[in-house]
Design a protein around this motif. Structure first.
Motif, PDB file in Angstrom:
ATOM      1  N   GLU A 136      20.451 -38.268   7.494  1.00 38.43           N
ATOM      2  CA  GLU A 136      19.716 -38.493   8.732  1.00 38.43           C
ATOM      3  C   GLU A 136      19.198 -37.155   9.265  1.00 38.43           C
ATOM      4  OE1 GLU A 136      20.002 -40.784  13.011  1.00 38.43           O
ATOM      5  OE2 GLU A 136      21.814 -40.593  11.797  1.00 38.43           O
ATOM      6  N   LEU A 137      17.955 -37.158   9.699  1.00 35.02           N
ATOM      7  CA  LEU A 137      17.323 -35.950  10.245  1.00 35.02           C
ATOM      8  C   LEU A 137      17.588 -35.926  11.747  1.00 35.02           C
ATOM      9  CD1 LEU A 137      13.968 -36.068   8.247  1.00 35.02           C
ATOM     10  CD2 LEU A 137      16.115 -34.944   7.650  1.00 35.02           C
ATOM     11  N   LEU A 138      18.542 -35.099  12.145  1.00 35.59           N
ATOM     12  CA  LEU A 138      19.003 -35.099  13.531  1.00 35.59           C
ATOM     13  C   LEU A 138      18.412 -33.982  14.375  1.00 35.59           C
ATOM     14  CD1 LEU A 138      22.748 -35.959  12.843  1.00 35.59           C
ATOM     15  CD2 LEU A 138      20.981 -37.475  13.771  1.00 35.59           C
ATOM     16  N   THR A 139      17.900 -32.923  13.745  1.00 33.82           N
ATOM     17  CA  THR A 139      17.331 -31.813  14.510  1.00 33.82           C
ATOM     18  C   THR A 139      15.920 -31.512  14.021  1.00 33.82           C
ATOM     19  OG1 THR A 139      18.090 -30.067  13.007  1.00 33.82           O
ATOM     20  CG2 THR A 139      19.639 -30.778  14.747  1.00 33.82           C
ATOM     21  N   ASN A 140      15.140 -30.895  14.877  1.00 31.14           N
ATOM     22  CA  ASN A 140      13.778 -30.500  14.483  1.00 31.14           C
ATOM     23  C   ASN A 140      13.818 -29.502  13.334  1.00 31.14           C
ATOM     24  OD1 ASN A 140      12.636 -32.140  16.428  1.00 31.14           O
ATOM     25  ND2 ASN A 140      12.445 -30.503  17.936  1.00 31.14           N
ATOM     26  N   HIS A 141      14.771 -28.581  13.375  1.00 31.63           N
ATOM     27  CA  HIS A 141      14.881 -27.572  12.323  1.00 31.63           C
ATOM     28  C   HIS A 141      15.164 -28.221  10.964  1.00 31.63           C
ATOM     29  CE1 HIS A 141      15.795 -23.833  10.286  1.00 31.63           C
ATOM     30  NE2 HIS A 141      16.939 -24.367   9.885  1.00 31.63           N
ATOM     31  N   PHE A 142      16.121 -29.145  10.926  1.00 31.64           N
ATOM     32  CA  PHE A 142      16.473 -29.823   9.678  1.00 31.64           C
ATOM     33  C   PHE A 142      15.299 -30.664   9.178  1.00 31.64           C
ATOM     34  CE2 PHE A 142      19.141 -33.097   7.343  1.00 31.64           C
ATOM     35  CZ  PHE A 142      19.448 -32.248   6.283  1.00 31.64           C
ATOM     36  N   THR A 143      14.611 -31.331  10.096  1.00 38.99           N
ATOM     37  CA  THR A 143      13.448 -32.152   9.734  1.00 38.99           C
ATOM     38  C   THR A 143      12.354 -31.282   9.126  1.00 38.99           C
ATOM     39  OG1 THR A 143      13.962 -33.713  11.506  1.00 38.99           O
ATOM     40  CG2 THR A 143      11.702 -33.741  10.633  1.00 38.99           C
ATOM     41  N   GLU A 144      12.043 -30.176   9.767  1.00 35.23           N
ATOM     42  CA  GLU A 144      11.007 -29.266   9.256  1.00 35.23           C
ATOM     43  C   GLU A 144      11.419 -28.687   7.902  1.00 35.23           C
ATOM     44  OE1 GLU A 144       7.458 -27.391   8.918  1.00 35.23           O
ATOM     45  OE2 GLU A 144       7.998 -28.885  10.410  1.00 35.23           O
ATOM     46  N   GLN A 145      12.674 -28.360   7.770  1.00 35.54           N
ATOM     47  CA  GLN A 145      13.180 -27.827   6.498  1.00 35.54           C
ATOM     48  C   GLN A 145      12.987 -28.838   5.364  1.00 35.54           C
ATOM     49  OE1 GLN A 145      17.500 -27.563   6.229  1.00 35.54           O
ATOM     50  NE2 GLN A 145      17.308 -25.546   5.274  1.00 35.54           N
ATOM     51  N   LYS A 146      13.332 -30.091   5.594  1.00 34.41           N
ATOM     52  CA  LYS A 146      13.187 -31.125   4.565  1.00 34.41           C
ATOM     53  C   LYS A 146      11.720 -31.421   4.284  1.00 34.41           C
ATOM     54  CE  LYS A 146      17.452 -31.720   3.581  1.00 34.41           C
ATOM     55  NZ  LYS A 146      17.964 -31.175   2.324  1.00 34.41           N
ATOM     56  N   LEU A 147      10.895 -31.437   5.317  1.00 34.19           N
ATOM     57  CA  LEU A 147       9.462 -31.670   5.143  1.00 34.19           C
ATOM     58  C   LEU A 147       8.848 -30.583   4.259  1.00 34.19           C
ATOM     59  CD1 LEU A 147       7.108 -33.533   5.997  1.00 34.19           C
ATOM     60  CD2 LEU A 147       6.797 -32.041   7.971  1.00 34.19           C
ATOM     61  N   GLN A 148       9.177 -29.336   4.534  1.00 39.49           N
ATOM     62  CA  GLN A 148       8.666 -28.226   3.720  1.00 39.49           C
ATOM     63  C   GLN A 148       9.208 -28.291   2.298  1.00 39.49           C
ATOM     64  OE1 GLN A 148       6.214 -26.098   4.474  1.00 39.49           O
ATOM     65  NE2 GLN A 148       6.065 -27.394   6.294  1.00 39.49           N
ATOM     66  N   TYR A 149      10.474 -28.626   2.158  1.00 41.81           N
ATOM     67  CA  TYR A 149      11.089 -28.739   0.837  1.00 41.81           C
ATOM     68  C   TYR A 149      10.350 -29.776  -0.012  1.00 41.81           C
ATOM     69  CZ  TYR A 149      14.440 -29.913  -2.803  1.00 41.81           C
ATOM     70  OH  TYR A 149      15.015 -30.183  -4.018  1.00 41.81           O
ATOM     71  N   ILE A 150      10.120 -30.952   0.574  1.00 39.91           N
ATOM     72  CA  ILE A 150       9.417 -32.014  -0.142  1.00 39.91           C
ATOM     73  C   ILE A 150       8.038 -31.536  -0.585  1.00 39.91           C
ATOM     74  CG2 ILE A 150       8.236 -34.238   0.189  1.00 39.91           C
ATOM     75  CD1 ILE A 150      10.577 -35.126   1.903  1.00 39.91           C
TER      76      ILE A 150
END
Length: 187
Positions: A136-150
């Motif tokens: 689950e993407l709970l923080t903006n930082h984690f969400t941005e990190q996963k988006l960039q990774y993808i």
């Protein structure tokens, strides 16, 4: 007695999740355009007919990364949608491999058969690994990190110089180019 939520599962019906689905043994199946098209068609079907909301995605040669949520939280079970997506794409792609022409037909089917033999849930072939590794993407930082990774995955593999040039990814949508899958952008 209260149950402890399982890690890497869809525990929050209203959550947005990063998911990776992987072909058994990390086999490079999605090197053929037809198999890629089947995956994209199935993803689009799940969006249109099953209530899947895709925020980001990227199809690699042996796996797919997705950032997803439910269009109607509480009414849609993400686990069921991913199960159906995997089941349908597996059956479709295996049928296509069996029908040929596929230069690796015997080898791929042997690997899928071997994987099925290790799993009591499958009878003949197992295409996808069992787990989805949902986070689950709970923080903006984690969400941005996963988006960039993808989006950077094809760049890291050396397939393209810029993420938006890879056809089988939402990096196109995020850069203003038309993509293959309707995206609900992450704010």
């Amino acid at each position: 007695m209260q149950l402890t939520p399982r890690p890497y599962s869809f525990n929050n019906p209203e959550g947005i999740y990063f998911v990776t689905i992987t072909v058994v043994f990390w086999l490079d199946v999605f090197v053929r355009a037809r198999y890629k098209e089947m995956f994209v068609e199935s993803l689009n079907f799940c969006i249109k007919n099953k209530g899947l909301q895709v925020h980001a995605w990227c199809l690699m040669s042996s796996h797919a990364h997705l950032i997803i949520s439910a269009q109607q939280p509480g009414k849609i079970n993400l686990s069921d949608i991913i199960r159906d997506l995997k089941k349908f794409t597996a059956a479709q792609i295996v049928r296509e491999i069996e029908a040929g022409p596929e230069s690796r037909q015997e080898w791929l089917l042997d690997k899928f058969r071997f994987a099925a033999g290790k799993n009591s849930r499958n009878t003949q072939y197992q295409f996808w690994q069992q787990n989805n590794h949902a986070e689950e993407l709970l923080t903006n930082h984690f969400t941005e990190q996963k988006l960039q990774y993808i989006h950077q995955n094809p760049v890291q593999e050396g397939w393209v110089d810029e993420a938006q040039h890879y056809l089988y990814s939402s990096a196109r949508d995020y850069s203003g180019l038309p993509g293959l899958v309707p995206i609900t952008f992450i704010d």
